[in-house]
Design a protein around this motif. Structure first.
Motif, PDB file in Angstrom:
ATOM      1  N   GLU A  77      43.868  15.016  22.568  1.00 35.29           N
ATOM      2  CA  GLU A  77      44.085  13.628  22.165  1.00 35.29           C
ATOM      3  C   GLU A  77      43.043  13.282  21.106  1.00 35.29           C
ATOM      4  O   GLU A  77      41.954  13.863  21.076  1.00 35.29           O
ATOM      5  N   TYR A  78      43.409  12.343  20.258  1.00 38.14           N
ATOM      6  CA  TYR A  78      42.472  11.836  19.268  1.00 38.14           C
ATOM      7  C   TYR A  78      42.286  10.353  19.521  1.00 38.14           C
ATOM      8  O   TYR A  78      43.236   9.635  19.819  1.00 38.14           O
ATOM      9  N   GLU A  79      41.052   9.896  19.404  1.00 31.47           N
ATOM     10  CA  GLU A  79      40.766   8.476  19.544  1.00 31.47           C
ATOM     11  C   GLU A  79      40.270   7.952  18.208  1.00 31.47           C
ATOM     12  O   GLU A  79      39.289   8.456  17.660  1.00 31.47           O
ATOM     13  N   TYR A  80      40.991   6.971  17.681  1.00 32.63           N
ATOM     14  CA  TYR A  80      40.556   6.281  16.472  1.00 32.63           C
ATOM     15  C   TYR A  80      39.925   4.974  16.927  1.00 32.63           C
ATOM     16  O   TYR A  80      40.445   4.302  17.805  1.00 32.63           O
ATOM     17  N   SER A  81      38.836   4.601  16.293  1.00 35.78           N
ATOM     18  CA  SER A  81      38.283   3.272  16.538  1.00 35.78           C
ATOM     19  C   SER A  81      37.713   2.733  15.234  1.00 35.78           C
ATOM     20  O   SER A  81      37.142   3.483  14.435  1.00 35.78           O
ATOM     21  N   LYS A 113      41.216  15.671  28.572  1.00 35.97           N
ATOM     22  CA  LYS A 113      40.730  14.409  29.137  1.00 35.97           C
ATOM     23  C   LYS A 113      39.388  14.551  29.839  1.00 35.97           C
ATOM     24  O   LYS A 113      39.046  13.768  30.704  1.00 35.97           O
ATOM     25  N   ARG A 149      34.781  15.200  25.184  1.00 34.81           N
ATOM     26  CA  ARG A 149      34.914  14.416  23.957  1.00 34.81           C
ATOM     27  C   ARG A 149      34.005  15.008  22.886  1.00 34.81           C
ATOM     28  O   ARG A 149      32.847  15.288  23.135  1.00 34.81           O
ATOM     29  N   GLU A 170      40.928   0.164  18.843  1.00 34.74           N
ATOM     30  CA  GLU A 170      40.929   1.584  19.170  1.00 34.74           C
ATOM     31  C   GLU A 170      42.339   2.010  19.530  1.00 34.74           C
ATOM     32  O   GLU A 170      43.162   1.203  19.951  1.00 34.74           O
ATOM     33  N   GLN A 171      42.582   3.283  19.336  1.00 35.68           N
ATOM     34  CA  GLN A 171      43.906   3.841  19.576  1.00 35.68           C
ATOM     35  C   GLN A 171      43.740   5.290  20.009  1.00 35.68           C
ATOM     36  O   GLN A 171      42.942   6.029  19.434  1.00 35.68           O
ATOM     37  N   ILE A 172      44.497   5.693  21.010  1.00 35.35           N
ATOM     38  CA  ILE A 172      44.495   7.088  21.443  1.00 35.35           C
ATOM     39  C   ILE A 172      45.848   7.679  21.104  1.00 35.35           C
ATOM     40  O   ILE A 172      46.893   7.120  21.437  1.00 35.35           O
TER      41      ILE A 172
END
Length: 182
Positions: free
Chosen positions: A69-73, A87, A90, A6-8
């Motif tokens: 922010e974007y979260e990739y997983s 924050k 979501r 995962e990456q933010i």
């Protein structure tokens, strides 16, 4: 063996977003001041002051929604993209199987113009390489996703890509303990 990464990524603020945020905060202070003046004139200073505090709080609360922010997983070949506002909220944007990507490569000035129905851009930062992936989605139809994966994300995406698309990702060496004295 299961794989997960995962990456933010924080969205870079555009000048237009900064201007909107400033206008919202200034407008909330102006409305608050106006409510205090009206409350004083009518004889309800306390009510006017409380409404003014509420207006200022609402303006600050709304302006925080420009923090995106974007979260990739990636979990066992399933790519998820979530959008996070301030924050605190979501929103799930999409889920796609990496094996169904029709194309996947680094963006250049000539190849990233979308020919799909929907383009989802969550790319951020000039210091990161942008990649795009074309795929079909049940909800959106033909999509192009433009995003900025880090090395760990690319390592977890690569094994699940079709054979021809794997060549578009360079071999990544993450051996940080290796001493480079060349």
């Amino acid at each position: 063996m299961d794989s997960f990464a995962e990456q933010i990524v924080t969205k870079e603020g555009a000048k237009r977003d900064t201007m909107k945020r400033g206008l919202i905060v200034c407008a909330s202070f102006a409305v608050g001041l106006l409510l205090v003046v009206i409350g004083t004139a009518v004889g309800f200073l306390l009510v006017g002051a409380l409404l003014a505090v509420g207006a200022v709080y609402a303006g600050i609360y709304l302006s925080a929604n420009f923090d995106v922010e974007y979260e990739y997983s990636v979990t066992n070949g399933e790519f998820d993209l979530d959008k996070i506002l301030a924050k605190r909220k979501r929103m799930h944007m999409l889920t796609a199987e990496v094996k169904n990507f029709e194309s996947f490569e680094k963006c250049t000035q000539t190849n990233w113009e979308p020919d799909s129905e929907v383009t989802l851009i969550s790319a951020s930062g000039p210091d990161r390489d942008k990649y795009y992936a074309d795929f079909k989605d049940e909800k959106y139809g033909r999509c192009r996703l433009v995003f900025t994966p880090d090395d760990n994300m690319l390592m977890n995406i690569k094994p699940f890509l079709k054979g021809t698309l794997r060549n578009n990702i360079p071999d990544i060496m993450l051996d940080e303990g290796k001493d480079e004295r060349d």
